[in-house]
Design a protein around this motif. Structure first.
Motif: not given
Ligand code: ADP
Length: 637
Positions: A346, A350, A383, A386-387, A390
């Motif tokens: 990830i 990213l 998810t 990762k959010q 991010t």
């Protein structure tokens, strides 16, 4: 007839006295014969006296000189007369009482003397004379010697009234009277003491009873007071509780009030901001969409317009996603999935994506070196993980004009991993550290510096992070940059040199697996087909087995097995993957065996790690990861 002998000397006083006595003679002439022995020599007198017969008496008047006028010792003479005589001697001298005479009316010589002295003092010594001192008038009393009365058998009855008897022996009672009185006194005293004691005891008992009663009353009062006290302190405690409660409620109300005011302010700011944030991409989308259909637009322009429309659509979708996410979180409807995933992948993806879209040449976006050194797995929601990253990285990039944006993690202990996103951007003042995690909150609102953003990213990241069992915080210095940290419970870490980046690089050189044979053991036909397809795309030879028994038999019967690697399912009918792997390992110890399993719980993973498998992959299988894992076992030659 009784005889009364009058003894006197030849002095004038004696003669005067005798003359007086003689006048009394006729009165007693019938019963008493008066005989006068005056002017008789001492010897004759002594002789005469010894001859007196009983029943008679002597009245001694005076005998201070003998017949020749020589002075005599009257006192010793009287004692000498008294010794031989058979009759009592009556005499008026106080000094001779008790010396042998029976007594008589006795002159109180001392009193008389004193009277004379006082009288004389009046005339001769005026200074010492006390004018009002009374001159005593001593009385002459009848005094009689009891012993002499006894000697001459004279009854007390014959004595004149109020006579004083000396030398009278005490009766037993009288003799011991002192002791009796003393005894009586002592007994009375003792009785008195006993009485007093008894009274005292009685009084004390009474007092004790009263005291006891009072004590009981006091005890009762005390009990009542204590219970009243208890009641009061209970009530106090309750009141304190209520007070505390009220204070807390008050504080909460105040906080709620402040929050609602803040929320109001934020909402207005949000609405204004949101309008700007939505209208900006919408404006671009609408504007460039209309330009697309413009007949003057060239195909080159069209391509650029479509890129702009796409990027603005993405931006719009992100904003809408953020709003939806926050609404879901606040409504408690956001679910966190529970999967095992590789963090390194990830992070690599990213950083790759951000680098790709970074137009600022002055900012380097990079992964920390440590990230390369170990392979970190988490069991959580990839998810959402990762959010969070991010959001943090996009902020770091947004608020950094030049310098570095670095993403990485550190391993604090076996239980926790700390991720960080560090930048060298504008930084944040300490006083805003807590506020920036509130929804709709933007420092730009206060500082009036314009940066795009709805003020939702950090609020969502914080909630997500906490829902996933972690914490989020920051360190920052205005003008120097910020570092945002967040933790996640560690799942497990695989140390080693084969990091994702190098694996990817290695895989790039090995993506043609011509000549490699992979044995796939899988009882589910579709899964078997999928794996065969993936592997064949890499040009590998694939041998499929539908059970543990099949694969074990194969290796037993093919000593020159051409297989380079085995992908082993765990749950299969009959022999399971563990047993099959063990048996195959016994036959051919050098072939790497990778487990592929839908068991993704912590215990399963621990079991897999401790077993004969060289590695494992969790279903649903991600092609990239599978290829990477297999690459780890394919040699370069
Ligand atoms: P936004 O979408 O507005 O960036 P965030 O919730 O992500 O909203 O951030 C809230 C505020 O925190 C931002 O408006 C900004 O003022 C500040 N902030 C966040 N990250 C950084 C950073 N890396 N450097 C400086 N300021 C930041």
């Amino acid at each position: 007839m009784h005889k009364l002998y009058f003894i006197a000397d030849s002095s004038t006083t004696s003669l005067v006295n005798i003359n007086h006595i003689k006048k009394l003679e006729p009165k007693y002439s019938k019963t008493i014969q008066f005989i006068y022995l005056n002017n008789v020599g001492v010897d004759s007198l002594m002789h005469a006296v010894s001859q007196f017969e009983k029943g008679n008496a002597i009245a001694l008047i005076n005998y201070f000189q003998d017949e020749k006028g020589n002075p005599l010792n009257f006192n010793s003479l009287v004692q000498e007369i008294a010794r031989p005589t058979n009759v009592p001697i009556f005499l008026d001298s106080e000094a001779l009482l008790g010396e042998g005479i029976i007594g008589g009316i006795i002159n109180n010589g001392f009193a008389h003397g004193r009277e004379v002295a006082v009288l004389a003092l009046r005339f001769i010594d005026e200074n010492n004379y006390i004018p009002n001192e009374r001159i005593a008038h001593p009385k002459n009393n009848y005094y009689f010697d009891y012993r002499i009365m006894q000697k001459f058998d004279i009854s007390e009855k014959l004595l004149p009234e109020n006579s004083i008897i000396i030398n009278k022996p005490h009766t037993v009672l009288v003799r011991y009277l002192r002791y009796i009185v003393l005894l009586f006194g002592i007994i009375s005293f003792l009785l008195l003491i006993v009485l007093l004691l008894l009274m005292n005891i009685k009084r004390r008992k009474k007092a004790e009873a009263v005291v006891k009663q009072k004590l009981e009353e006091i005890r009762d009062q005390n009990i009542k007071l204590e219970s009243a006290n208890q009641l009061v302190s209970d009530m106090n405690a309750r009141l304190e509780d209520i007070n505390k409660h009220l204070t807390v409620t008050n504080e909460e109300l105040n906080k709620a009030k402040e929050k609602s005011e803040e929320a109001d302010r934020l909402k207005s700011a949000f609405l204004a901001n949101m309008s700007h944030e939505i209208r900006t991409p919408l404006n671009a989308i609408i504007g460039f969409s209309s330009l697309l259909v413009d007949p003057f637009t060239t195909s080159e322009d069209q391509e650029q317009f479509i890129r702009i429309i796409n990027s603005n659509s993405d931006q719009l979708v992100r904003i809408i996603d953020d709003i939806l996410d926050l609404s879901k979180i606040e409504a408690g409807q956001l679910k966190i999935s529970n999967e095992i995933f590789c963090v390194n992948e990830i992070l690599t993806d990213l950083v790759y994506l951000f680098r790709k879209h970074n137009n600022n040449q002055l900012v380097e976006i990079r992964l920390s070196k440590f990230t390369d050194k170990c392979r970190l797995m988490l069991q959580s929601d990839p998810t959402r993980f990762k959010q969070i990253l991010t959001n943090l990285v996009s902020n770091a990039v947004k608020y950094t004009d030049r310098g570095i944006v670095e993403v990485g993690f550190s391993l604090d202990d076996d239980h926790e991993v700390t991720f960080y996103v560090k930048d060298t951007g504008i930084g944040i003042e300490r006083k805003y550290f807590a506020d920036i995690f509130d929804r709709f909150w933007k420092i730009e609102e206060i500082t009036n510096i314009v940066y795009s953003g709805a003020g939702l990213g950090l609020a969502i990241s914080k909630r997500l992070c906490e829902m996933m069992g972690g914490r989020i915080w920051l360190e920052s210095e205005p003008g120097k940059g910020s570092t945002f940290y967040f933790t996640q419970p560690a799942y497990f870490i695989r140390g080693g040199s084969k990091d994702s980046k190098s694996v990817s690089a290695a895989c790039k050189g090995k993506n043609n697996w011509n000549g490699y044979t992979v044995a796939v053991v899988e009882d589910e036909v579709n899964n078997l087909q999928l794996l065969i397809k993936i592997l064949e795309r890499q040009n590998a030879n694939v041998i499929g087995f539908k059970s543990g028994n099949e694969v074990v038999d194969y290796f037993r019967n093919n000593k020159d097995y051409p297989v380079n690697l085995i992908l082993m399912d765990i749950k299969m009918p009959g022999m399971d993957g563990y047993m099959a792997a063990k048996l195959v390992r016994n036959i051919c110890p050098d072939i790497p065996i990778i487990a592929q399993t839908a068991y993704a719980m912590v215990d399963d993973i621990v079991k897999l790690k401790d077993s004969v498998f060289d590695d494992f992959i969790i279903k649903p299988i991600k092609t990239g990861l599978l290829i990477e894992k297999i690459c780890n076992f394919i040699s370069n030659d």
